[in-house]
Design a protein around this motif. Structure first.
Motif, PDB file in Angstrom:
ATOM      1  N   ILE A  29      52.937  61.485  51.045  1.00  0.00           N
ATOM      2  CA  ILE A  29      53.027  59.882  50.622  1.00  0.00           C
ATOM      3  C   ILE A  29      53.756  59.481  51.734  1.00  0.00           C
ATOM      4  CG2 ILE A  29      53.482  58.248  48.996  1.00  0.00           C
ATOM      5  CD1 ILE A  29      51.771  60.220  47.781  1.00  0.00           C
ATOM      6  N   SER A  30      52.799  59.396  52.911  1.00  0.00           N
ATOM      7  CA  SER A  30      53.621  58.744  54.327  1.00  0.00           C
ATOM      8  C   SER A  30      52.623  58.201  54.951  1.00  0.00           C
ATOM      9  CB  SER A  30      54.002  59.931  54.794  1.00  0.00           C
ATOM     10  OG  SER A  30      54.600  59.681  56.161  1.00  0.00           O
ATOM     11  N   GLY A  86      54.469  70.654  48.670  1.00  0.00           N
ATOM     12  CA  GLY A  86      56.049  70.695  48.817  1.00  0.00           C
ATOM     13  C   GLY A  86      56.373  70.052  49.725  1.00  0.00           C
ATOM     14  N   TYR A  87      55.519  68.895  50.220  1.00  0.00           N
ATOM     15  CA  TYR A  87      56.306  68.256  51.686  1.00  0.00           C
ATOM     16  C   TYR A  87      57.224  67.408  51.432  1.00  0.00           C
ATOM     17  CZ  TYR A  87      51.641  69.706  53.877  1.00  0.00           C
ATOM     18  OH  TYR A  87      50.770  70.713  53.986  1.00  0.00           O
ATOM     19  N   ARG A  88      58.350  67.137  52.507  1.00  0.00           N
ATOM     20  CA  ARG A  88      59.452  66.329  52.168  1.00  0.00           C
ATOM     21  C   ARG A  88      59.058  65.046  51.756  1.00  0.00           C
ATOM     22  NH1 ARG A  88      63.820  65.797  52.913  1.00  0.00           N
ATOM     23  NH2 ARG A  88      63.806  68.115  52.602  1.00  0.00           N
ATOM     24  N   SER A  89      57.880  64.153  52.086  1.00  0.00           N
ATOM     25  CA  SER A  89      57.788  62.881  51.802  1.00  0.00           C
ATOM     26  C   SER A  89      57.693  62.917  50.116  1.00  0.00           C
ATOM     27  CB  SER A  89      56.478  62.463  52.379  1.00  0.00           C
ATOM     28  OG  SER A  89      55.502  62.989  51.784  1.00  0.00           O
ATOM     29  N   ASP A  92      61.343  62.187  49.458  1.00  0.00           N
ATOM     30  CA  ASP A  92      61.951  60.893  50.138  1.00  0.00           C
ATOM     31  C   ASP A  92      61.405  59.665  49.546  1.00  0.00           C
ATOM     32  OD1 ASP A  92      63.590  62.469  51.597  1.00  0.00           O
ATOM     33  OD2 ASP A  92      62.215  62.482  53.549  1.00  0.00           O
ATOM     34  N   THR A  93      59.735  59.833  49.293  1.00  0.00           N
ATOM     35  CA  THR A  93      59.113  58.473  49.088  1.00  0.00           C
ATOM     36  C   THR A  93      58.710  58.534  47.521  1.00  0.00           C
ATOM     37  OG1 THR A  93      58.701  58.411  51.362  1.00  0.00           O
ATOM     38  CG2 THR A  93      57.409  57.091  49.821  1.00  0.00           C
ATOM     39  N   ALA A  94      57.744  59.535  47.240  1.00  0.00           N
ATOM     40  CA  ALA A  94      57.120  59.786  45.905  1.00  0.00           C
ATOM     41  C   ALA A  94      58.210  59.924  44.671  1.00  0.00           C
ATOM     42  CB  ALA A  94      56.254  60.847  45.805  1.00  0.00           C
TER      43      ALA A  94
END
Ligand SMILES: [Zn+2]
Length: 359
Positions: A29-30, A86-89, A92-94
């Motif tokens: 989500i980026s 498993g991404y960072r966004s 951080d965002t979702a």
């Protein structure tokens, strides 16, 4: 009197519990990650707002599993939110948005990048924080390999060993580092074969692909459909169409050989350039002829399949163009009696590439 009865019927349909649920699949989500697997934070928030405004029920993975396995009815308009890799966004965002809406969600984690501490992925502490706040963690293999045969001649034993290793080792890493892990597997690239499904089932996992359509009581528990959101998918009109989709029930699909009527696997043999799709409606019912007449299917290049009605319950769809190399699918939809809601099913296809293999 008629008006009252009709209103009552419409209300009944709208409130009724149902046998199906829509599963959504996100990655990043980026605005800054690869476009093909990314959805903008703004659009993601619009998705969540849409679900809330339109009275959708967002189910946890546990609620999904118990509904599908024990055939418990779902609330009408139920949705499950999932993320792959498993991404960072996601963290951080979702995650902050999901917390604000109080929506449960599931992240399918590939474990090798975590073990290596790669920064574009979440770490174990962050995953634990998700678990404490409505998140569930599932299995997405160790290395994100293709878990289908490399070609027609690939040994079954070797594939079986490979699938077992990727799932069991990932689960070991997940359960060794986290307080809770669900026994659900998301196939890397959404790819599976008959053998892959068999191994996954034997290991005791429910599994999800990324072919579209609503999941129902009648879905294959080792090949649950999900609607990918990201890249060219996920704009609001596309999202509302998919999130409102309905499952075809009591329907049997089968892929047929180009010339003869023999069933073939969705891993298409090298000579199969134009597989045909047979759809059979298994139950008599008031809506059946409308479905038979209304259903339309499309190939991944956007071309509509040619429809031949064989009998009052059987249709065969043929391709106008050769199937595209690699992964693709047939998407079939039919209008329903509910406004803006379509029945939807998808048949995944994997055809050999220029090297004569499946990947
Ligand atoms: Zn993935």
């Amino acid at each position: 009197m008629k008006v009252i009865t009709l209103t009552f019927l419409i209300l009944l349909t709208a409130c009724a519990s149902v046998k199906a649920v829509v599963i959504l699949q996100y990655h990043h989500i980026s605005d800054t990650t690869p476009a093909i697997t990314s959805l903008s934070p703004k659009l993601f928030e619009q998705h969540l707002a849409y679900l809330q405004t339109n009275n959708f029920t967002v189910l946890s993975i546990e609620q999904l599993l118990s509904g599908l396995q024990d055939k418990k009815p779902f609330p009408n308009k139920s949705v499950v939110i999932t993320f792959d890799d498993g991404y960072r966004s996601i963290y951080d965002t979702a995650f902050p948005l999901l917390k604000r809406y109080n929506y449960p969600f599931t992240v399918f984690v590939q474990t090798a990048p975590l073990e290596k501490g790669l920064r574009q992925f979440m770490n174990w502490q962050e995953l634990e924080e998700l678990i404490a706040n409505g998140g569930a963690i599932g299995n997405h293999s160790v290395n994100h390999d293709h878990l289908i045969p490399k070609s027609d001649s690939y040994s079954k034993k070797r594939l079986e060993r490979h699938v077992k290793f990727e799932i069991s080792e990932a689960q070991k890493a997940l359960s060794g580092n986290l307080s809770k892990v669900v026994n659900v597997f998301a196939y890397p690239y959404g790819e599976f074969s008959q053998l892959t499904k068999k191994v996954v089932k034997r290991l005791g996992y429910v599994a999800m692909g990324q072919h579209s359509g609503a999941a129902s009581w009648q879905s294959d528990l080792q090949a649950l459909p999900r609607f990918p959101m990201g890249g060219r998918y996920g704009k609001m009109d596309d999202f509302s169409l998919k999130v409102n989709s309905l499952a075809f029930l009591d329907v049997q699909t089968r892929l047929l050989d180009q010339r003869r009527d023999i069933g073939i696997s969705h891993l298409l043999p090298s000579l199969q350039k134009r597989p045909r799709l047979q759809i059979e409606f298994l139950k008599q019912g008031v809506g059946r002829s409308a479905l038979v007449n209304g259903i339309r299917c499309y190939a991944s290049d956007g071309s509509e399949l040619v429809k031949a009605i064989e009998s009052d319950n059987k249709i065969i769809f043929s391709m106008k163009n050769d199937v595209i190399e690699g992964r693709s699918r047939f998407n079939c939809t039919a209008p329903s009696a509910q406004k803006n809601r379509f029945f939807w099913l998808s048949q995944p296809l994997i055809s050999v590439d220029s090297n004569g293999g499946y990947y």
